[in-house]
Design a protein around this motif. Structure first.
Motif, PDB file in Angstrom:
ATOM      1  N   HIS A 123       1.026  -1.054  -0.122  1.00  0.00           N
ATOM      2  CA  HIS A 123      -0.025   0.025  -0.149  1.00  0.00           C
ATOM      3  C   HIS A 123       0.942   1.177   0.073  1.00  0.00           C
ATOM      4  O   HIS A 123       1.864   1.258   0.764  1.00  0.00           O
ATOM      5  CB  HIS A 123      -0.891   0.151   1.343  1.00  0.00           C
ATOM      6  N   THR A 124       0.651   2.208  -0.687  1.00  0.00           N
ATOM      7  CA  THR A 124       1.351   3.485  -0.768  1.00  0.00           C
ATOM      8  C   THR A 124       1.160   4.206   0.318  1.00  0.00           C
ATOM      9  O   THR A 124       0.445   4.186   1.005  1.00  0.00           O
ATOM     10  CB  THR A 124       1.016   4.282  -2.239  1.00  0.00           C
ATOM     11  N   VAL A 140      -3.349   2.127  -4.455  1.00  0.00           N
ATOM     12  CA  VAL A 140      -3.243   3.436  -4.345  1.00  0.00           C
ATOM     13  C   VAL A 140      -4.476   4.240  -4.548  1.00  0.00           C
ATOM     14  O   VAL A 140      -5.427   3.612  -5.335  1.00  0.00           O
ATOM     15  CB  VAL A 140      -2.096   3.894  -5.661  1.00  0.00           C
ATOM     16  N   HIS A 141      -4.533   5.199  -3.941  1.00  0.00           N
ATOM     17  CA  HIS A 141      -6.108   6.038  -4.156  1.00  0.00           C
ATOM     18  C   HIS A 141      -5.717   7.115  -5.065  1.00  0.00           C
ATOM     19  O   HIS A 141      -4.733   7.605  -5.249  1.00  0.00           O
ATOM     20  CB  HIS A 141      -6.163   6.811  -2.745  1.00  0.00           C
ATOM     21  N   PHE A 142      -7.025   7.679  -5.598  1.00  0.00           N
ATOM     22  CA  PHE A 142      -6.885   8.710  -6.461  1.00  0.00           C
ATOM     23  C   PHE A 142      -6.317   9.925  -5.992  1.00  0.00           C
ATOM     24  O   PHE A 142      -5.513  10.686  -6.407  1.00  0.00           O
ATOM     25  CB  PHE A 142      -8.189   9.159  -6.994  1.00  0.00           C
ATOM     26  N   PHE A 188      -7.632  -3.267  -9.940  1.00  0.00           N
ATOM     27  CA  PHE A 188      -8.591  -2.442  -9.046  1.00  0.00           C
ATOM     28  C   PHE A 188      -8.328  -2.993  -7.346  1.00  0.00           C
ATOM     29  O   PHE A 188      -8.392  -4.559  -7.459  1.00  0.00           O
ATOM     30  CB  PHE A 188      -9.924  -2.544  -9.306  1.00  0.00           C
ATOM     31  N   CYS A 189      -8.627  -2.628  -6.409  1.00  0.00           N
ATOM     32  CA  CYS A 189      -8.755  -2.989  -5.093  1.00  0.00           C
ATOM     33  C   CYS A 189     -10.014  -2.227  -4.593  1.00  0.00           C
ATOM     34  O   CYS A 189     -10.245  -1.237  -4.592  1.00  0.00           O
ATOM     35  CB  CYS A 189      -7.498  -2.625  -4.239  1.00  0.00           C
ATOM     36  N   LEU A 240      -0.264  -1.709 -10.554  1.00  0.00           N
ATOM     37  CA  LEU A 240      -1.021  -0.832  -9.753  1.00  0.00           C
ATOM     38  C   LEU A 240      -2.422  -0.752  -9.417  1.00  0.00           C
ATOM     39  O   LEU A 240      -3.196  -1.107 -10.185  1.00  0.00           O
ATOM     40  CB  LEU A 240      -0.823   0.317 -10.632  1.00  0.00           C
ATOM     41  N   LEU A 241      -2.906  -0.951  -8.153  1.00  0.00           N
ATOM     42  CA  LEU A 241      -4.025  -1.412  -7.879  1.00  0.00           C
ATOM     43  C   LEU A 241      -5.009  -0.143  -7.395  1.00  0.00           C
ATOM     44  O   LEU A 241      -4.683   0.554  -6.221  1.00  0.00           O
ATOM     45  CB  LEU A 241      -4.237  -2.401  -6.848  1.00  0.00           C
ATOM     46  N   ILE A 242      -5.828   0.502  -8.058  1.00  0.00           N
ATOM     47  CA  ILE A 242      -6.584   1.663  -7.704  1.00  0.00           C
ATOM     48  C   ILE A 242      -7.662   1.110  -6.627  1.00  0.00           C
ATOM     49  O   ILE A 242      -8.499   0.464  -6.880  1.00  0.00           O
ATOM     50  CB  ILE A 242      -7.088   2.305  -8.968  1.00  0.00           C
TER      51      ILE A 242
END
Length: 282
Positions: free
Chosen positions: A65-66, A104-106, A172-173, A138-140
């Motif tokens: 997780h970023t 990562v979140h927007f 996606f997450c 990369l999991l948004i």
């Protein structure tokens, strides 16, 4: 689904994986570096590779997780460059650890034109992924709508992935608390099946690679990101049973479902991991 929880890397990446197994977990999440900073980490590659090998031997999945300051919507400038470098660093660590991907979140865009915010997100992702040859994605992650409506609908998440120059490196997450808080998850008895059908129709479900299992302290649509233990919040046991027993999700291979719920001081997630396993079996 492979159930697990978030684990500290205080003792290193391989030790975090070993801790997961001790807790009875089948997956785990970790911060690849200091969660409060975008500073690049010169990591111990041998430790990361030992983590990957241990996970392989124990059929254990991991996701990174970023750090909290990561904001994909940030405009051009030094902060964006720091964000891109940090994100690439996270991907390299995750890849060395054999992780499914980096969540990562927007983030939040503070300008007047929302479209520019989405352009910033796509540009930031493109720059972080250009030349990247690793296997970690990369999991948004969907957002709760706290302070911004960005990242709360499946349509926008899918569209951003489609417009990215490297969609094959993006997945996606799904965060269950965020989905409930934003109003994405319907509150009706058949709420989960309804959301599942929506996810399939939009093209989201096909690229779902991880789940954050979190109950919500606040009711549906409150737009507040506050996690509760599974079955003890506003989402409740019945709704989670519907999700956890989903034949669609159970048919998806290698899907880490990670708890980010609170634990009492001196306690662990072991009992809650066992609880969700039993709830999933009916």
């Amino acid at each position: 689904m492979r159930f697990g929880c978030h684990i500290s890397i205080r003792g290193g990446y391989a030790e975090a994986a070993k801790t997961a197994v001790k807790l009875g977990a089948q997956s785990f999440q970790y911060f690849p570096k200091n969660p409060r900073s975008l500073t690049i980490k010169s990591f111990n590659r041998q430790d990361a590779e030992q983590c990957a090998q241990f996970c392989l031997e124990h059929s254990l999945l991991s996701i990174a997780h970023t750090p909290y300051p990561t904001n994909l919507a940030v405009g051009p400038g030094e902060l964006r460059q720091a964000t891109i470098a940090s994100l690439r660093n996270d991907l390299e660590i995750a890849d060395a650890c054999g992780s499914v991907g980096v969540v990562v979140h927007f983030g939040k865009y503070k300008g007047e034109d929302p479209l520019q915010g989405y352009k910033n997100i796509i540009q930031c992702m493109n720059e972080a992924l250009v030349g990247y040859t690793g296997r970690s994605l990369l999991l948004i992650e969907n957002q709760a709508g706290e302070g911004t409506s960005m990242g709360t609908t499946l349509e926008e998440l899918v569209q951003v992935r489609n417009l990215c120059a490297f969609p094959g490196l993006v997945g996606f997450c799904l965060d269950t608390c965020h989905a409930f808080a934003s109003g994405l998850w319907p509150s009706s008895k058949d709420g989960w099946p309804e959301l599942e059908r929506h996810a399939a129709a939009t093209g989201y479900l096909q690229h779902l690679r991880a789940i954050h299992l979190n109950d919500s302290v606040y009711p549906r649509g409150a737009h507040k990101d506050r996690h509760a233990m599974i079955g003890r919040g506003e989402i409740g046991e019945a709704r989670f049973a519907s999700l956890l027993r989903s034949t669609v999700l159970k048919s998806m291979p290698d899907l880490p479902a990670v708890l980010e719920t609170p634990v009492l001081r001196g306690s662990t997630h072991a009992s809650e991991i066992q609880y969700v396993k039993e709830l999933s079996e009916g």
